[in-house]
Design a protein around this motif. Sequence first.
Motif, PDB file in Angstrom:
ATOM      1  N   ARG A 379       0.837  -1.204   0.000  1.00  0.00           N
ATOM      2  CA  ARG A 379       0.000   0.000   0.000  1.00  0.00           C
ATOM      3  C   ARG A 379       0.877   1.262   0.000  1.00  0.00           C
ATOM      4  O   ARG A 379       0.643   2.204  -0.752  1.00  0.00           O
ATOM      5  CB  ARG A 379      -0.912  -0.001   1.222  1.00  0.00           C
ATOM      6  CG  ARG A 379      -1.793   1.243   1.366  1.00  0.00           C
ATOM      7  CD  ARG A 379      -2.278   1.383   2.795  1.00  0.00           C
ATOM      8  NE  ARG A 379      -1.155   1.536   3.708  1.00  0.00           N
ATOM      9  CZ  ARG A 379      -1.213   1.252   5.012  1.00  0.00           C
ATOM     10  NH1 ARG A 379      -2.330   0.769   5.540  1.00  0.00           N
ATOM     11  NH2 ARG A 379      -0.160   1.420   5.785  1.00  0.00           N
ATOM     12  N   ASN A 380       1.907   1.264   0.859  1.00  0.00           N
ATOM     13  CA  ASN A 380       2.784   2.432   0.951  1.00  0.00           C
ATOM     14  C   ASN A 380       3.551   2.656  -0.345  1.00  0.00           C
ATOM     15  O   ASN A 380       3.729   3.805  -0.790  1.00  0.00           O
ATOM     16  CB  ASN A 380       3.767   2.254   2.109  1.00  0.00           C
ATOM     17  CG  ASN A 380       3.073   2.224   3.458  1.00  0.00           C
ATOM     18  OD1 ASN A 380       1.943   2.703   3.589  1.00  0.00           O
ATOM     19  ND2 ASN A 380       3.724   1.666   4.457  1.00  0.00           N
ATOM     20  N   ALA A 381       4.017   1.570  -0.969  1.00  0.00           N
ATOM     21  CA  ALA A 381       4.744   1.695  -2.231  1.00  0.00           C
ATOM     22  C   ALA A 381       3.837   2.268  -3.314  1.00  0.00           C
ATOM     23  O   ALA A 381       4.258   3.098  -4.135  1.00  0.00           O
ATOM     24  CB  ALA A 381       5.293   0.338  -2.661  1.00  0.00           C
ATOM     25  N   ALA A 382       2.588   1.825  -3.327  1.00  0.00           N
ATOM     26  CA  ALA A 382       1.641   2.344  -4.310  1.00  0.00           C
ATOM     27  C   ALA A 382       1.368   3.832  -4.081  1.00  0.00           C
ATOM     28  O   ALA A 382       1.262   4.611  -5.030  1.00  0.00           O
ATOM     29  CB  ALA A 382       0.338   1.549  -4.248  1.00  0.00           C
ATOM     30  N   LEU A 383       1.273   4.239  -2.818  1.00  0.00           N
ATOM     31  CA  LEU A 383       1.049   5.652  -2.506  1.00  0.00           C
ATOM     32  C   LEU A 383       2.251   6.504  -2.908  1.00  0.00           C
ATOM     33  O   LEU A 383       2.101   7.591  -3.468  1.00  0.00           O
ATOM     34  CB  LEU A 383       0.775   5.812  -1.006  1.00  0.00           C
ATOM     35  CG  LEU A 383      -0.606   5.363  -0.511  1.00  0.00           C
ATOM     36  CD1 LEU A 383      -0.647   5.341   1.008  1.00  0.00           C
ATOM     37  CD2 LEU A 383      -1.699   6.282  -1.062  1.00  0.00           C
ATOM     38  N   LEU A 384       3.454   6.005  -2.647  1.00  0.00           N
ATOM     39  CA  LEU A 384       4.660   6.750  -2.987  1.00  0.00           C
ATOM     40  C   LEU A 384       4.802   6.930  -4.498  1.00  0.00           C
ATOM     41  O   LEU A 384       5.270   7.960  -4.978  1.00  0.00           O
ATOM     42  CB  LEU A 384       5.897   6.036  -2.430  1.00  0.00           C
ATOM     43  CG  LEU A 384       6.080   6.084  -0.911  1.00  0.00           C
ATOM     44  CD1 LEU A 384       7.222   5.171  -0.486  1.00  0.00           C
ATOM     45  CD2 LEU A 384       6.350   7.513  -0.444  1.00  0.00           C
ATOM     46  N   GLY A 385       4.391   5.923  -5.247  1.00  0.00           N
ATOM     47  CA  GLY A 385       4.554   5.972  -6.691  1.00  0.00           C
ATOM     48  C   GLY A 385       3.382   6.564  -7.439  1.00  0.00           C
ATOM     49  O   GLY A 385       3.455   6.735  -8.657  1.00  0.00           O
ATOM     50  N   PHE A 386       2.311   6.897  -6.731  1.00  0.00           N
ATOM     51  CA  PHE A 386       1.102   7.379  -7.406  1.00  0.00           C
ATOM     52  C   PHE A 386       1.338   8.631  -8.247  1.00  0.00           C
ATOM     53  O   PHE A 386       0.749   8.771  -9.324  1.00  0.00           O
ATOM     54  CB  PHE A 386      -0.002   7.631  -6.378  1.00  0.00           C
ATOM     55  CG  PHE A 386      -1.356   7.832  -6.991  1.00  0.00           C
ATOM     56  CD1 PHE A 386      -2.034   6.755  -7.540  1.00  0.00           C
ATOM     57  CD2 PHE A 386      -1.950   9.088  -7.041  1.00  0.00           C
ATOM     58  CE1 PHE A 386      -3.289   6.917  -8.120  1.00  0.00           C
ATOM     59  CE2 PHE A 386      -3.192   9.264  -7.616  1.00  0.00           C
ATOM     60  CZ  PHE A 386      -3.861   8.175  -8.154  1.00  0.00           C
ATOM     61  N   PRO A 387       2.180   9.590  -7.802  1.00  0.00           N
ATOM     62  CA  PRO A 387       2.436  10.778  -8.649  1.00  0.00           C
ATOM     63  C   PRO A 387       3.010  10.435 -10.017  1.00  0.00           C
ATOM     64  O   PRO A 387       2.934  11.259 -10.943  1.00  0.00           O
ATOM     65  CB  PRO A 387       3.429  11.595  -7.816  1.00  0.00           C
ATOM     66  CG  PRO A 387       3.152  11.196  -6.399  1.00  0.00           C
ATOM     67  CD  PRO A 387       2.817   9.733  -6.482  1.00  0.00           C
ATOM     68  N   LEU A 388       3.580   9.235 -10.161  1.00  0.00           N
ATOM     69  CA  LEU A 388       4.116   8.836 -11.456  1.00  0.00           C
ATOM     70  C   LEU A 388       3.032   8.851 -12.527  1.00  0.00           C
ATOM     71  O   LEU A 388       3.302   9.146 -13.699  1.00  0.00           O
ATOM     72  CB  LEU A 388       4.735   7.437 -11.355  1.00  0.00           C
ATOM     73  CG  LEU A 388       5.342   6.848 -12.625  1.00  0.00           C
ATOM     74  CD1 LEU A 388       6.532   7.689 -13.080  1.00  0.00           C
ATOM     75  CD2 LEU A 388       5.780   5.405 -12.392  1.00  0.00           C
TER      76      LEU A 388
END
Length: 538
Positions: A379-388
């Motif tokens: 979940r955290n990895a997805a949140l961190l990469g969402f701006p991509l």
Amino acid sequence: MLLGSQMGGVTFAHAKAFWFGVGAVTIGVVAHIPMYLMARESGYRLSGMPTDPVMFFGMLSIAVGLLASLYGLLPRSAATLAKRASQLQVTTLDDAKINRAHVGLMITMAIAVTIDVMKPTTLAFVMPGMALEYNLSSPLNPGGTTPVAYIALFAIVGTVLGSFLWGWLGDRIGRRASILYAGIGFIATAICGAMPDFSWNLAMCFLMGMTVGGMLPICYTLLAETIPARHRGALMVLIGADVAGAYILTSWLATVLVPTYSWRILWLIGLPTGLALIGLNRWIPESPRFLIATGKNSEAAEVMARFGARVTDPALIDTMAGDAKTSHWSELFNPALLKHTLVIAFLGFGSGLVLFGFNLWMPTNLRQLGFADADAILRNAALLGFPLALLVAWLYGFWSSRKTMILLSSAMAAALFGFVIVGDAIAGKRFLLYILMTMPICGMSSVVAVVSVYSSEVYPTRIRSRGTGLAAGVSKLGGVAVIAMVVYGKATPSITAVALIGAVAMTLAAALAMSLAVETRNRRLEEIGSQEVCASKS
């Protein structure tokens, strides 16, 4: 909004049959919930419990409801489809300004995409609990019997068939009607969460796959035929990248609900989300281009007016749709379109290998490496990469669609090769783990969005739904390949193995896109089709 048997471009030939079907499917799902609730004291473990008469009634009600609702949507006869496309110009859609109707459609489609993608994403989060309850073989339960990967295999085979089925259905009964029918399928497959026997789970997940596989390409088709050219690429990629949003939402639900209500709750929420999708469909119009291509000019004019466009005299028509031929799958492979089909097939297949090879097994692999908080990490990895997703949308829409495909697939391959190099040592490098996971989790959602958007731009109106169905189908076919290798012992679902498979595939896809992909940025759909036809004849 038209009342009675017609709503926003969808004509219900048998409206009562359609709504009867919706009710029957809903009742059938509700009939399965009591057994789930009865198992509360045992942690909602249903394995070994007998299937009671109420559940059998529910299954029959669902089957009848699915047939009835489809009957309600089908045209009265094949004569409702025009022998040839209308000669009205639709390019004024590309000159229109973004208005409230466009914004409403995009918000609705973003929600629909999220609901759709949550279904297959759920597989990664239910397999650990399913393996333990049914004593299935998995990395967390090596002493089990049947491989848990069968559940993913049956689901993904269903999505392949569903992609092609809905591709045909979208060109047959319309884009909006097909989305509506997919929503009914979402309701029906919620019963995956109440199946006491693993074999029933396989059957239900196969049906789930069929409904999921079809809706996403239809959404892209409708958006491509409605959004003005200068905004089309960026907005569609941004909406498509909501695959990452679905991953965030599913991982969050798994973190919050599964410890209390077991893995089954992730399937059961398909009932309210499916009903929500049918409710949202009221704000989804039929594609004006589809209406014109099937001779429904007055309905097309009404829909176009909502989007600030107008119907004019012939000037620039969709060349590929202007003849008297009926549409066939084989047209995707004619000389004018073959290079598009090859790029879409390779990029889609590679994305499927990553999505259903690497991403599918990450919750299991992280637990095997000692990460007890695997769901939270993802979940955290997805949140961190969402701006991509914002960056990719801007690049595709305002820089270059072709170069964005090449850059994105190359970056994906590089990140996966990073996992291959580090291997299981990633267990002691949490910061590096987050960095490398950004591309496979969030970047992959952008790859899926890009290949889907590209497929909706390069094919003509009368086979556009088939083209987006092809893109969705080949991506799931990549999943079938990698899951089958795991099931039959040809590959192990380790991080290194699945990363290597995906890295090689994405490298090949990048090379092919560099050789054959065409630029679609800021070009009208009719212009792209017309130019390809002229090029093939020269």
